[in-house]
Scaffold this motif. Structure first.
Motif, PDB file in Angstrom:
ATOM      1  N   SER A 173       0.797  -1.267   0.212  1.00 35.17           N
ATOM      2  CA  SER A 173       0.127  -0.090  -0.125  1.00 35.17           C
ATOM      3  C   SER A 173       0.754   1.218   0.132  1.00 35.17           C
ATOM      4  O   SER A 173       0.458   2.375  -0.570  1.00 35.17           O
ATOM      5  CB  SER A 173      -0.906  -0.089   1.214  1.00 35.17           C
ATOM      6  OG  SER A 173      -0.302  -0.015   2.463  1.00 35.17           O
ATOM      7  N   GLY A 174       2.109   1.251   0.688  1.00 32.75           N
ATOM      8  CA  GLY A 174       2.774   2.542   1.053  1.00 32.75           C
ATOM      9  C   GLY A 174       4.080   1.939   0.158  1.00 32.75           C
ATOM     10  O   GLY A 174       4.658   0.733   0.167  1.00 32.75           O
ATOM     11  N   LEU A 175       5.165   3.142   0.190  1.00 34.19           N
ATOM     12  CA  LEU A 175       6.435   2.694  -0.340  1.00 34.19           C
ATOM     13  C   LEU A 175       6.320   1.883  -1.570  1.00 34.19           C
ATOM     14  O   LEU A 175       7.283   1.135  -1.887  1.00 34.19           O
ATOM     15  CB  LEU A 175       7.467   2.105   0.583  1.00 34.19           C
ATOM     16  CG  LEU A 175       7.887   2.967   1.733  1.00 34.19           C
ATOM     17  CD1 LEU A 175       8.512   2.532   2.731  1.00 34.19           C
ATOM     18  CD2 LEU A 175       8.366   4.489   1.158  1.00 34.19           C
ATOM     19  N   ARG A 176       5.621   2.181  -2.615  1.00 33.00           N
ATOM     20  CA  ARG A 176       5.315   1.043  -3.668  1.00 33.00           C
ATOM     21  C   ARG A 176       6.700   1.224  -4.663  1.00 33.00           C
ATOM     22  O   ARG A 176       7.032   0.137  -5.343  1.00 33.00           O
ATOM     23  CB  ARG A 176       3.901   1.760  -4.525  1.00 33.00           C
ATOM     24  CG  ARG A 176       2.624   1.001  -3.650  1.00 33.00           C
ATOM     25  CD  ARG A 176       1.508   1.497  -4.568  1.00 33.00           C
ATOM     26  NE  ARG A 176       0.298   1.291  -3.956  1.00 33.00           N
ATOM     27  CZ  ARG A 176      -1.207   1.650  -4.160  1.00 33.00           C
ATOM     28  NH1 ARG A 176      -1.016   2.470  -5.389  1.00 33.00           N
ATOM     29  NH2 ARG A 176      -2.013   1.376  -3.802  1.00 33.00           N
ATOM     30  N   GLY A 177       7.087   2.401  -4.772  1.00 36.28           N
ATOM     31  CA  GLY A 177       8.167   2.571  -5.726  1.00 36.28           C
ATOM     32  C   GLY A 177       9.404   1.890  -5.258  1.00 36.28           C
ATOM     33  O   GLY A 177      10.499   2.035  -6.213  1.00 36.28           O
ATOM     34  N   THR A 178       9.558   1.629  -4.318  1.00 33.47           N
ATOM     35  CA  THR A 178      11.044   0.883  -3.556  1.00 33.47           C
ATOM     36  C   THR A 178      11.383  -0.292  -4.125  1.00 33.47           C
ATOM     37  O   THR A 178      12.441  -0.613  -3.938  1.00 33.47           O
ATOM     38  CB  THR A 178      10.798   0.781  -2.258  1.00 33.47           C
ATOM     39  OG1 THR A 178      10.116   0.009  -1.685  1.00 33.47           O
ATOM     40  CG2 THR A 178      10.686   2.107  -1.682  1.00 33.47           C
ATOM     41  N   GLY A 179      10.602  -1.110  -4.671  1.00 39.17           N
ATOM     42  CA  GLY A 179      10.762  -2.259  -5.451  1.00 39.17           C
ATOM     43  C   GLY A 179      11.419  -3.163  -4.325  1.00 39.17           C
ATOM     44  O   GLY A 179      12.277  -4.085  -4.924  1.00 39.17           O
ATOM     45  N   SER A 180      10.803  -3.098  -3.334  1.00 39.71           N
ATOM     46  CA  SER A 180      11.327  -4.020  -2.211  1.00 39.71           C
ATOM     47  C   SER A 180      11.054  -5.601  -2.198  1.00 39.71           C
ATOM     48  O   SER A 180      10.258  -6.300  -1.220  1.00 39.71           O
ATOM     49  CB  SER A 180      10.832  -3.711  -0.844  1.00 39.71           C
ATOM     50  OG  SER A 180      11.279  -2.378  -0.501  1.00 39.71           O
ATOM     51  N   ASN A 181      11.543  -6.183  -3.327  1.00 39.61           N
ATOM     52  CA  ASN A 181      11.061  -7.564  -3.874  1.00 39.61           C
ATOM     53  C   ASN A 181      11.886  -8.735  -2.912  1.00 39.61           C
ATOM     54  O   ASN A 181      12.593  -8.241  -1.946  1.00 39.61           O
ATOM     55  CB  ASN A 181      11.689  -7.921  -5.161  1.00 39.61           C
ATOM     56  CG  ASN A 181      10.298  -7.077  -6.136  1.00 39.61           C
ATOM     57  OD1 ASN A 181       9.154  -7.367  -5.857  1.00 39.61           O
ATOM     58  ND2 ASN A 181      10.859  -6.280  -7.100  1.00 39.61           N
ATOM     59  N   THR A 182      11.578  -9.941  -3.176  1.00 45.87           N
ATOM     60  CA  THR A 182      12.176 -11.127  -2.581  1.00 45.87           C
ATOM     61  C   THR A 182      13.473 -11.466  -3.264  1.00 45.87           C
ATOM     62  O   THR A 182      13.384 -11.611  -4.477  1.00 45.87           O
ATOM     63  CB  THR A 182      11.143 -12.284  -2.483  1.00 45.87           C
ATOM     64  OG1 THR A 182      10.152 -11.901  -1.750  1.00 45.87           O
ATOM     65  CG2 THR A 182      11.768 -13.508  -1.873  1.00 45.87           C
ATOM     66  N   VAL A 183      14.320 -11.913  -2.599  1.00 47.97           N
ATOM     67  CA  VAL A 183      15.742 -12.478  -3.142  1.00 47.97           C
ATOM     68  C   VAL A 183      15.773 -13.873  -2.789  1.00 47.97           C
ATOM     69  O   VAL A 183      15.517 -14.233  -1.805  1.00 47.97           O
ATOM     70  CB  VAL A 183      16.989 -11.597  -2.475  1.00 47.97           C
ATOM     71  CG1 VAL A 183      18.238 -12.318  -3.041  1.00 47.97           C
ATOM     72  CG2 VAL A 183      17.065 -10.239  -3.100  1.00 47.97           C
ATOM     73  N   ARG A 184      16.063 -14.671  -3.842  1.00 51.80           N
ATOM     74  CA  ARG A 184      16.296 -16.072  -3.657  1.00 51.80           C
ATOM     75  C   ARG A 184      17.718 -16.581  -4.077  1.00 51.80           C
ATOM     76  O   ARG A 184      18.288 -16.263  -5.071  1.00 51.80           O
ATOM     77  CB  ARG A 184      15.583 -16.941  -4.445  1.00 51.80           C
ATOM     78  CG  ARG A 184      15.138 -18.456  -4.071  1.00 51.80           C
ATOM     79  CD  ARG A 184      13.897 -18.960  -4.713  1.00 51.80           C
ATOM     80  NE  ARG A 184      12.913 -18.675  -3.904  1.00 51.80           N
ATOM     81  CZ  ARG A 184      12.283 -19.276  -2.817  1.00 51.80           C
ATOM     82  NH1 ARG A 184      13.043 -19.791  -2.350  1.00 51.80           N
ATOM     83  NH2 ARG A 184      11.184 -18.607  -2.408  1.00 51.80           N
ATOM     84  N   CYS A 185      18.374 -17.329  -2.915  1.00 55.41           N
ATOM     85  CA  CYS A 185      19.566 -18.109  -3.437  1.00 55.41           C
ATOM     86  C   CYS A 185      19.430 -19.506  -3.399  1.00 55.41           C
ATOM     87  O   CYS A 185      18.687 -20.224  -2.906  1.00 55.41           O
ATOM     88  CB  CYS A 185      20.539 -17.611  -2.257  1.00 55.41           C
ATOM     89  SG  CYS A 185      21.114 -15.992  -2.023  1.00 55.41           S
ATOM     90  N   ALA A 186      20.301 -20.164  -4.504  1.00 50.99           N
ATOM     91  CA  ALA A 186      20.098 -21.592  -4.562  1.00 50.99           C
ATOM     92  C   ALA A 186      21.517 -22.052  -4.719  1.00 50.99           C
ATOM     93  O   ALA A 186      22.184 -21.948  -5.851  1.00 50.99           O
ATOM     94  CB  ALA A 186      19.279 -22.057  -5.898  1.00 50.99           C
TER      95      ALA A 186
END
Length: 362
Positions: A173-186
């Motif tokens: 809902s907020g800070l939409r523009g930060t692109g605070s996505n999930t990082v995955r390591c394998a």
């Protein structure tokens, strides 16, 4: 900080696009890099500024008036450069091999994923979230629990962005523009020279620049509160302009304006004082607690001010194009961050004041 006019102009222009994309535009990221945010705390031997907290807070707040998401990422790129400076020397040389303008994302609190010791380092597997600005990052700091000689350790790892997978999970809902996505390591292997334990952020470092000797709890809340101050100032500016052009002003305009502006002004004074304490004050347990107290109080004041402005905006603020609504959503999201928890800050302050030592000591 360098001249911020190009950044604020670009951030204001692209604020709506960042919301729609759920990530900053490339132009904004280039502008905040040129403004000096990623290099602000980078050690001088790598061409960084090893700068002070006061100018950073002021610069972040200026950017936040145009776009809170831009300010958030600017603050964190700077903060993560400071964290990377705690890596062993070989790791620092690897991160800044091509210069100081390296953008570093992070997901270090709480520890996530899994780290298994292997020959010469650790193997990382799993997911870490959220990682603000990760789409535009060159490196990322991740943290996991590891087994140490004295028990479980909160360990930080520096990983090249190209070695992780980013999952599009940031629908907020907020800070939409930060692109605070999930990082995955394998199966990502991190050598020993690109890791340290979080406890290092609490230890003194003789001979280091001042910004690299300040304990993490003294400045964490300060860094997260600065974008909120900018968002509040921006909301006040827009709201005031709308009142000047309104045919039928809100009946309580004078009260809302006076109270909101006073809260925002007080918040600015609190953050300026906290930054000055971090830059030049004696580092004691009480000083650390005072900084947490003041930064969280400033965040609360800003949130309250923006909330009042939003609720006094009437139907205009219900439009998805409303800058006041965006500031309200951003302020609400920032104030909810764990680092700005006023209850936790209050407990830490009371413990420092009421301790037998009276808050002395590091």
């Amino acid at each position: 900080m360098r001249d911020l006019s190009a950044l604020t102009a670009t951030a204001r222009r692209d604020a709506r696009a960042a919301e729609e994309r759920r990530a900053l535009t490339a132009d904004v990221v280039d502008a905040l890099t040129r403004a000096g945010f990623p290099r602000h705390f980078v050690p001088g031997r790598f061409g960084g500024a090893a700068g002070e907290f006061g100018p950073l807070v002021a610069g972040v707040a200026d950017a936040g008036e145009a776009c809170a998401a831009t300010a958030w990422c600017a603050a964190l790129f700077a903060a993560h450069g400071r964290l990377a400076a705690y890596l062993p020397p070989e790791g620092q040389r690897e991160v800044w091999a091509d210069g100081a303008d390296v953008r570093i994302a992070a997901a270090v609190v709480p520890p996530q994923g899994a780290a298994v010791a292997v020959d010469g380092g650790w193997r990382l597997d799993g997911a870490w979230r959220p990682a603000s600005g990760v789409d535009h990052a060159d490196w990322i700091l991740l943290a996991s629990w590891t087994d140490g000689e004295e028990g479980r350790e909160h360990r930080v790892f520096a990983v090249p962005r190209c070695q992780v997978t980013v999952e599009d999970t940031w629908h907020s809902s907020g800070l939409r523009g930060t692109g605070s996505n999930t990082v995955r390591c394998a199966g990502v292997v991190v050598p020993r020279h690109r890791t340290y334990t979080l406890a290092a952020l609490l230890r003194s470092r003789p001979g280091a620049a001042r910004c690299h000797t300040v304990p993490y709890p003294m400045v964490a809340a300060l860094m997260f509160a600065a974008p909120l101050l900018g968002a509040a100032r921006g909301a006040l500016r827009v709201w005031t302009g709308e009142r000047l052009s309104a045919e039928r002003p809100h009946p309580a305009t004078h009260t809302v304006l006076a109270r909101a502006s006073a809260r925002i002004h007080a918040a600015g004074l609190l953050l300026t004082g906290a930054a000055e304490r971090a830059d030049r004050g004696e580092i004691t347990a009480l000083a650390v607690a005072e900084n947490r107290r003041d930064a969280t109080a400033a965040a609360t004041l800003c949130r309250e001010a923006v909330d009042a402005l939003f609720h006094a905006s009437g139907l205009r603020a219900q439009s998805p194009d409303s800058a006041v609504q965006r500031a309200w959503r951003d302020a609400t999201a920032i104030a909810a961050h764990a680092a700005l928890d006023p209850d936790a800050a209050a407990r830490a302050y009371a413990e420092a004041v009421l301790s037998p030592a009276g808050g002395d000591g590091p």
